[in-house]
Design a protein around this motif. Sequence first.
Motif, PDB file in Angstrom:
ATOM      1  N   ALA A   1      95.396  53.462  20.904  1.00 28.67           N
ATOM      2  CA  ALA A   1      95.167  54.155  22.172  1.00 28.67           C
ATOM      3  C   ALA A   1      94.401  55.453  21.965  1.00 28.67           C
ATOM      4  N   ALA A   2      94.451  55.992  20.744  1.00 25.90           N
ATOM      5  CA  ALA A   2      93.742  57.228  20.422  1.00 25.90           C
ATOM      6  C   ALA A   2      92.302  56.977  19.983  1.00 25.90           C
ATOM      7  N   GLY A   3      91.894  55.695  19.944  1.00 19.68           N
ATOM      8  CA  GLY A   3      90.520  55.373  19.592  1.00 19.68           C
ATOM      9  C   GLY A   3      90.261  55.208  18.114  1.00 19.68           C
ATOM     10  N   MET A   4      91.312  54.981  17.339  1.00 22.32           N
ATOM     11  CA  MET A   4      91.160  54.757  15.898  1.00 22.32           C
ATOM     12  C   MET A   4      91.322  53.267  15.588  1.00 22.32           C
ATOM     13  N   PRO A   5      90.580  52.754  14.596  1.00 20.61           N
ATOM     14  CA  PRO A   5      90.753  51.345  14.220  1.00 20.61           C
ATOM     15  C   PRO A   5      92.194  51.064  13.809  1.00 20.61           C
ATOM     16  N   GLN A   6      92.733  49.949  14.295  1.00 19.84           N
ATOM     17  CA  GLN A   6      94.094  49.555  13.928  1.00 19.84           C
ATOM     18  C   GLN A   6      94.169  49.295  12.421  1.00 19.84           C
ATOM     19  N   HIS A   7      95.203  49.788  11.779  1.00 21.12           N
ATOM     20  CA  HIS A   7      95.341  49.657  10.331  1.00 21.12           C
ATOM     21  C   HIS A   7      95.602  48.211   9.935  1.00 21.12           C
ATOM     22  N   LYS A   8      94.761  47.694   9.044  1.00 22.76           N
ATOM     23  CA  LYS A   8      94.913  46.347   8.490  1.00 22.76           C
ATOM     24  C   LYS A   8      95.021  45.273   9.568  1.00 22.76           C
ATOM     25  N   LYS A   9      94.255  45.421  10.630  1.00 25.66           N
ATOM     26  CA  LYS A   9      94.229  44.403  11.672  1.00 25.66           C
ATOM     27  C   LYS A   9      92.917  43.649  11.555  1.00 25.66           C
ATOM     28  N   PHE A  10      92.984  42.346  11.288  1.00 28.74           N
ATOM     29  CA  PHE A  10      91.803  41.568  10.968  1.00 28.74           C
ATOM     30  C   PHE A  10      91.037  41.116  12.214  1.00 28.74           C
ATOM     31  N   LEU A  11      91.621  40.242  13.020  1.00 24.63           N
ATOM     32  CA  LEU A  11      90.909  39.662  14.164  1.00 24.63           C
ATOM     33  C   LEU A  11      91.591  40.019  15.478  1.00 24.63           C
ATOM     34  N   SER A  12      90.808  40.553  16.402  1.00 24.20           N
ATOM     35  CA  SER A  12      91.310  40.866  17.732  1.00 24.20           C
ATOM     36  C   SER A  12      90.389  40.223  18.759  1.00 24.20           C
ATOM     37  N   ARG A  13      90.986  39.722  19.818  1.00 27.00           N
ATOM     38  CA  ARG A  13      90.174  39.148  20.893  1.00 27.00           C
ATOM     39  C   ARG A  13      89.792  40.254  21.868  1.00 27.00           C
ATOM     40  N   LEU A  14      88.523  40.267  22.271  1.00 26.08           N
ATOM     41  CA  LEU A  14      88.029  41.220  23.250  1.00 26.08           C
ATOM     42  C   LEU A  14      87.891  40.542  24.598  1.00 26.08           C
ATOM     43  N   GLY A  15      88.091  41.309  25.656  1.00 21.64           N
ATOM     44  CA  GLY A  15      87.853  40.793  26.990  1.00 21.64           C
ATOM     45  C   GLY A  15      86.363  40.575  27.211  1.00 21.64           C
ATOM     46  N   ASP A  16      86.025  39.741  28.184  1.00 19.24           N
ATOM     47  CA  ASP A  16      84.618  39.457  28.459  1.00 19.24           C
ATOM     48  C   ASP A  16      83.845  40.725  28.792  1.00 19.24           C
ATOM     49  N   ALA A  17      84.458  41.621  29.568  1.00 13.92           N
ATOM     50  CA  ALA A  17      83.777  42.863  29.943  1.00 13.92           C
ATOM     51  C   ALA A  17      83.476  43.710  28.710  1.00 13.92           C
ATOM     52  N   ASP A  18      84.442  43.779  27.784  1.00 19.18           N
ATOM     53  CA  ASP A  18      84.232  44.557  26.555  1.00 19.18           C
ATOM     54  C   ASP A  18      83.143  43.936  25.691  1.00 19.18           C
ATOM     55  N   GLY A  19      83.166  42.605  25.554  1.00 16.16           N
ATOM     56  CA  GLY A  19      82.158  41.930  24.749  1.00 16.16           C
ATOM     57  C   GLY A  19      80.760  42.123  25.312  1.00 16.16           C
ATOM     58  N   ASN A  20      80.646  41.967  26.618  1.00 15.23           N
ATOM     59  CA  ASN A  20      79.340  42.149  27.252  1.00 15.23           C
ATOM     60  C   ASN A  20      78.858  43.585  27.154  1.00 15.23           C
ATOM     61  N   GLN A  21      79.808  44.527  27.263  1.00 16.98           N
ATOM     62  CA  GLN A  21      79.445  45.939  27.173  1.00 16.98           C
ATOM     63  C   GLN A  21      78.915  46.271  25.779  1.00 16.98           C
ATOM     64  N   LEU A  22      79.550  45.734  24.745  1.00 21.40           N
ATOM     65  CA  LEU A  22      79.087  45.973  23.381  1.00 21.40           C
ATOM     66  C   LEU A  22      77.693  45.390  23.170  1.00 21.40           C
ATOM     67  N   LEU A  23      77.488  44.165  23.619  1.00 20.89           N
ATOM     68  CA  LEU A  23      76.172  43.547  23.466  1.00 20.89           C
ATOM     69  C   LEU A  23      75.098  44.369  24.176  1.00 20.89           C
ATOM     70  N   HIS A  24      75.410  44.801  25.381  1.00 19.66           N
ATOM     71  CA  HIS A  24      74.448  45.584  26.153  1.00 19.66           C
ATOM     72  C   HIS A  24      74.127  46.898  25.441  1.00 19.66           C
ATOM     73  N   HIS A  25      75.146  47.555  24.913  1.00 22.07           N
ATOM     74  CA  HIS A  25      74.926  48.827  24.213  1.00 22.07           C
ATOM     75  C   HIS A  25      74.075  48.633  22.960  1.00 22.07           C
ATOM     76  N   LEU A  26      74.239  47.496  22.308  1.00 19.54           N
ATOM     77  CA  LEU A  26      73.473  47.202  21.093  1.00 19.54           C
ATOM     78  C   LEU A  26      72.055  46.722  21.406  1.00 19.54           C
ATOM     79  N   GLY A  27      71.760  46.586  22.684  1.00 20.96           N
ATOM     80  CA  GLY A  27      70.428  46.118  23.065  1.00 20.96           C
ATOM     81  C   GLY A  27      70.268  44.633  22.887  1.00 20.96           C
ATOM     82  N   LEU A  28      71.391  43.916  22.881  1.00 19.41           N
ATOM     83  CA  LEU A  28      71.384  42.469  22.713  1.00 19.41           C
ATOM     84  C   LEU A  28      71.829  41.836  24.017  1.00 19.41           C
ATOM     85  N   GLU A  29      71.560  40.547  24.133  1.00 22.26           N
ATOM     86  CA  GLU A  29      71.963  39.863  25.348  1.00 22.26           C
ATOM     87  C   GLU A  29      72.290  38.423  25.035  1.00 22.26           C
ATOM     88  N   TYR A  30      73.425  37.986  25.542  1.00 23.28           N
ATOM     89  CA  TYR A  30      73.837  36.593  25.378  1.00 23.28           C
ATOM     90  C   TYR A  30      73.857  35.987  26.772  1.00 23.28           C
TER      91      TYR A  30
END
Length: 302
Positions: A121-150
């Motif tokens: 919640a403080a914005g730090m990577p979770q310790h030793k957490k391997f795979l997390s599922r992202l919501g569609d809005a988060d995934g799309n937001q990351l792609l958009h910020h990276l200048g990519l588009e799916y």
Amino acid sequence: MAYWYASQGVVRTFNASIDEGILWTCERPQGKWTGEDRTNIRHMGEGDIVFHHSKSYLRAVSVVIASWEDAPRPTSHYPGLDGEEDDGWLVKVQPLETGLKLSYKDVAQLIELGSPGPFTAAGMPQHKKFLSRLGDADGNQLLHHLGLEYVDEGLYGRPSAEWLGDDTDGLSISTIRNEQSALRRHLLNGRPVAPCSLCQTELPACLLVAGHIKPRTLCSEQERKDYRAAMLICSLGCDALFEWGYIVVNANGRLEPGIPAETRPLEAAVAKLSGRGCTAYDEVTAPRFEFHRRLKVGQLHQ
């Protein structure tokens, strides 16, 4: 299609994902609880997008090309912890964008924080957490910020996914549409009316699309430039049935059911096509139809 965030603190395992195209994990040592951050690998499916994080940065994006299978620890990975098994689960991925360097602080500004996500919640990577599922809005937001588009909406109404990244993929949507238009013009060869490659119904050109036999995201650069990579397919139903894998082409060049139909009308539509010969099938296109069949019915990793 789902989005996943892979936290790979060890550079060696991140490199393996990019160089070998794999994600691998296993159960925790005996007596220790194996969390969903590891078992999530068994929920990943073909076409899912993976964001790869290593050493404080989001460094790459990949697409899953084969869902999980039982597999021993790759030689590219470090030996396990005391009591940790060398048998685990492996997913195959295809890197789509590498050489990225987006700080975790910037990522934290773009996605929802807190469990079950990859950041606290403080914005730090979770310790030793391997795979997390992202919501569609988060995934799309990351792609958009990276200048990519799916693009999950097909050209000419086709429900296929097109990736815009390096080389052939490093094109604008309009350029991709021009490429598809050129394919379609070549296949039509000036004809105002032509038959669908699957149902053989004669239709006006406006109702025929240039459908990739093997998904474009998984085609090599050479395959994308080959007009034989596509076929004319009608938008009255055959396009969607083939794209989603409800109908596939067997080794004899004939149509047969692919994934199970969920409703009776859909089952009837598949049955109406089953047994027909595919006019686009020949010795050149046969491997591509087989790739499509194996991909859709879940046998590509076997």
